[in-house]
Design an enzyme around this catalytic site. Structure first.
Site, PDB file in Angstrom:
ATOM      1  N   HIS A 238     -43.036  -4.865  47.687  1.00 45.34           N
ATOM      2  CA  HIS A 238     -42.513  -5.828  46.708  1.00 45.34           C
ATOM      3  C   HIS A 238     -43.489  -6.993  46.528  1.00 45.34           C
ATOM      4  O   HIS A 238     -43.157  -7.988  45.894  1.00 45.34           O
ATOM      5  CB  HIS A 238     -41.161  -6.389  47.160  1.00 45.34           C
ATOM      6  CG  HIS A 238     -40.060  -5.381  47.255  1.00 45.34           C
ATOM      7  ND1 HIS A 238     -39.832  -4.430  46.296  1.00 45.34           N
ATOM      8  CD2 HIS A 238     -39.103  -5.181  48.197  1.00 45.34           C
ATOM      9  CE1 HIS A 238     -38.786  -3.693  46.656  1.00 45.34           C
ATOM     10  NE2 HIS A 238     -38.339  -4.122  47.800  1.00 45.34           N
TER      11      HIS A 238
ATOM     12  N   ARG B  11     -37.155  -3.963  35.937  1.00 43.64           N
ATOM     13  CA  ARG B  11     -35.738  -3.865  35.554  1.00 43.64           C
ATOM     14  C   ARG B  11     -35.322  -5.171  34.899  1.00 43.64           C
ATOM     15  O   ARG B  11     -35.851  -6.234  35.264  1.00 43.64           O
ATOM     16  CB  ARG B  11     -34.906  -3.633  36.821  1.00 43.64           C
ATOM     17  CG  ARG B  11     -33.433  -3.403  36.587  1.00 43.64           C
ATOM     18  CD  ARG B  11     -32.675  -3.224  37.911  1.00 43.64           C
ATOM     19  NE  ARG B  11     -31.341  -2.700  37.683  1.00 43.64           N
ATOM     20  CZ  ARG B  11     -30.444  -2.501  38.636  1.00 43.64           C
ATOM     21  NH1 ARG B  11     -30.753  -2.770  39.892  1.00 43.64           N
ATOM     22  NH2 ARG B  11     -29.245  -2.031  38.349  1.00 43.64           N
TER      23      ARG B  11
ATOM     24  N   TYR C 212     -36.417   0.655  34.805  1.00 38.05           N
ATOM     25  CA  TYR C 212     -35.162   1.169  35.363  1.00 38.05           C
ATOM     26  C   TYR C 212     -34.273   1.697  34.232  1.00 38.05           C
ATOM     27  O   TYR C 212     -33.686   2.766  34.346  1.00 38.05           O
ATOM     28  CB  TYR C 212     -34.454   0.036  36.121  1.00 38.05           C
ATOM     29  CG  TYR C 212     -33.204   0.466  36.841  1.00 38.05           C
ATOM     30  CD1 TYR C 212     -33.261   0.938  38.155  1.00 38.05           C
ATOM     31  CD2 TYR C 212     -31.958   0.406  36.214  1.00 38.05           C
ATOM     32  CE1 TYR C 212     -32.115   1.341  38.810  1.00 38.05           C
ATOM     33  CE2 TYR C 212     -30.808   0.803  36.868  1.00 38.05           C
ATOM     34  CZ  TYR C 212     -30.882   1.269  38.170  1.00 38.05           C
ATOM     35  OH  TYR C 212     -29.741   1.674  38.819  1.00 38.05           O
TER      36      TYR C 212
ATOM     37  N   PHE D 263     -27.763   8.842  41.249  1.00 38.29           N
ATOM     38  CA  PHE D 263     -27.245   7.772  42.103  1.00 38.29           C
ATOM     39  C   PHE D 263     -26.211   8.325  43.088  1.00 38.29           C
ATOM     40  O   PHE D 263     -26.261   8.041  44.289  1.00 38.29           O
ATOM     41  CB  PHE D 263     -26.628   6.653  41.245  1.00 38.29           C
ATOM     42  CG  PHE D 263     -25.997   5.593  42.084  1.00 38.29           C
ATOM     43  CD1 PHE D 263     -26.770   4.629  42.705  1.00 38.29           C
ATOM     44  CD2 PHE D 263     -24.626   5.586  42.299  1.00 38.29           C
ATOM     45  CE1 PHE D 263     -26.198   3.668  43.523  1.00 38.29           C
ATOM     46  CE2 PHE D 263     -24.041   4.634  43.108  1.00 38.29           C
ATOM     47  CZ  PHE D 263     -24.830   3.668  43.718  1.00 38.29           C
TER      48      PHE D 263
HETATM   49  P1  A3P Z   1     -27.533  -1.918  41.996  1.00 37.66           P
HETATM   50  O1  A3P Z   1     -27.354  -2.991  43.029  1.00 37.66           O
HETATM   51  O2  A3P Z   1     -27.465  -2.476  40.596  1.00 37.66           O
HETATM   52  O3  A3P Z   1     -26.611  -0.780  42.190  1.00 37.66           O
HETATM   53  P2  A3P Z   1     -34.381  -0.907  45.140  1.00 37.66           P
HETATM   54  O4  A3P Z   1     -34.400   0.542  45.433  1.00 37.66           O
HETATM   55  O5  A3P Z   1     -35.621  -1.386  44.482  1.00 37.66           O
HETATM   56  O6  A3P Z   1     -33.987  -1.707  46.346  1.00 37.66           O
HETATM   57  O7  A3P Z   1     -33.250  -1.141  44.037  1.00 37.66           O
HETATM   58  C1  A3P Z   1     -31.895  -1.022  44.380  1.00 37.66           C
HETATM   59  C2  A3P Z   1     -31.083  -0.798  43.111  1.00 37.66           C
HETATM   60  O8  A3P Z   1     -31.340   0.530  42.625  1.00 37.66           O
HETATM   61  C3  A3P Z   1     -29.588  -0.874  43.363  1.00 37.66           C
HETATM   62  O9  A3P Z   1     -29.016  -1.342  42.151  1.00 37.66           O
HETATM   63  C4  A3P Z   1     -29.275   0.588  43.660  1.00 37.66           C
HETATM   64  O10 A3P Z   1     -27.931   0.921  43.560  1.00 37.66           O
HETATM   65  C5  A3P Z   1     -30.118   1.257  42.598  1.00 37.66           C
HETATM   66  N1  A3P Z   1     -30.382   2.677  42.878  1.00 37.66           N
HETATM   67  C6  A3P Z   1     -30.694   3.247  44.067  1.00 37.66           C
HETATM   68  N2  A3P Z   1     -30.832   4.573  43.938  1.00 37.66           N
HETATM   69  C7  A3P Z   1     -30.599   4.853  42.634  1.00 37.66           C
HETATM   70  C8  A3P Z   1     -30.578   6.076  41.879  1.00 37.66           C
HETATM   71  N3  A3P Z   1     -30.815   7.239  42.456  1.00 37.66           N
HETATM   72  N4  A3P Z   1     -30.307   5.989  40.566  1.00 37.66           N
HETATM   73  C9  A3P Z   1     -30.065   4.805  39.972  1.00 37.66           C
HETATM   74  N5  A3P Z   1     -30.054   3.622  40.632  1.00 37.66           N
HETATM   75  C10 A3P Z   1     -30.327   3.652  41.952  1.00 37.66           C
END
Ligand code: A3P
Length: 276
Positions: A92, A114, A180, A216
């Site tokens: 990050h 995003r 995203y 997801f």
């Molecule tokens: P939300 O809190 O809006 O649900 P990172 O992976 O960069 O930490 O980002 C986390 C975000 O991506 C979270 O968002 C999480 O739920 C979402 N996320 C994780 N896996 C995902 C998937 N397979 N498809 C869509 N969103 C996903």
């Protein structure tokens, strides 16, 4: 408390990881066949990590591993050095603090961004669920002020995306830029793009399987336990949607945010989708 607890390192705000790991990132030796996933927190890192490893391994049958085991500001360099190639790393960090080797090696960069409203909501929920670590128990409207002021770990979302915008338009590094929202709108198209960029040759069937395994619902079921749960809810897999911000922003808060956005992003050409 009402503020996020973080480490301050030469003016940068970072999560409370091991200080050596945080400081050593620029000197990390990279390999030509490394892939580096870059994103501001909560913008799709886990999702890209899973898709990329399935493409590279040419199967959906990959071990259940946390993406944090490959996070370059969190894992000691010795451990990173012991990982077999090709490594799928993630960070990050702002571009300027990434490993200097990026300029010398052919490391491919997957960059995902995003919309800031959903990113803020996601980061807020993350910080609340990890309240012991962040020592934070504020309300969303108060968190949003911290977010726009960049007083959260990893700093300002605005500075982060603008720096990448500039790098993408001026450098000839191999960078694939994804959003995203674009991935949610057309995940199969997104997987194809990533595949072409990484130079993998999956069958159509494998692409469909990857899409299914990386939905997801399926990812949170398979991997939700890895990063822990709070009150039965996975910390990392929350909703996985575009537009959840509408459940958190009041009309007044939204107008306030739009004004700040217009001001802070006046020098940017970036566009974000806020609903599908
Ligand atoms: P939300 O809190 O809006 O649900 P990172 O992976 O960069 O930490 O980002 C986390 C975000 O991506 C979270 O968002 C999480 O739920 C979402 N996320 C994780 N896996 C995902 C998937 N397979 N498809 C869509 N969103 C996903």
């Amino acid at each position: 408390g009402k503020t996020i607890s973080f480490i301050e390192l030469n003016g940068r705000l970072l999560p409370k990881f091991d200080i050596d790991c945080l400081e050593n990132v620029p000197s990390l030796p990279l390999r030509d066949d490394d892939v580096l996933i870059c994103a501001y927190p909560k913008c799709g890192t886990h999702w890209l990590f899973e898709i990329s490893r399935m493409l590279i391994e040419n199967t959906t049958n990959v071990p259940v591993q946390p993406k944090d085991d490959f996070m370059i500001e969190f894992i000691p360099q010795k451990t990173l050095a012991s990982l077999p190639s090709p490594r799928i790393l993630n960070s990050h960090y702002r571009f300027q603090y990434l490993p200097k080797d990026l300029k010398k090696k052919k490391t491919k960069i997957l960059y995902i961004r995003r919309n800031p409203k959903d990113a803020a909501v996601s980061f807020y929920n993350h910080s609340k669920k990890l309240s012991k670590y962040y020592e934070y128990d504020g309300e969303f409207k108060d968190y949003l002020k911290l977010f726009v002021d960049g007083k959260v770990d990893y700093g300002s979302w605005f500075e982060y995306v603008k720096e990448w915008e500039q790098i993408i338009s001026t450098s000839d590094l191999p960078i694939l830029e994804l959003t995203y929202e674009g991935m949610k709108e057309d995940p199969v198209g997104g997987i194809r793009k990533i595949s072409e960029f990484l130079g993998t040759t999956p069958t159509e069937e494998l692409i469909r399987d990857i899409n299914d395994r990386c939905s997801f619902a399926n990812m949170s079921q398979r991997k939700g336990h890895l990063t822990g749960k709070v009150e039965g809810q996975s910390i990392m897999y929350r909703k996985g949607e575009v537009g959840d911000w509408k459940n958190w922003f009041t009309v007044a808060l939204d107008e306030w945010f739009d004004q700040i956005y217009a001001h802070k992003m006046s020098d940017s050409k970036l566009q974000f989708k806020y609903s599908l």
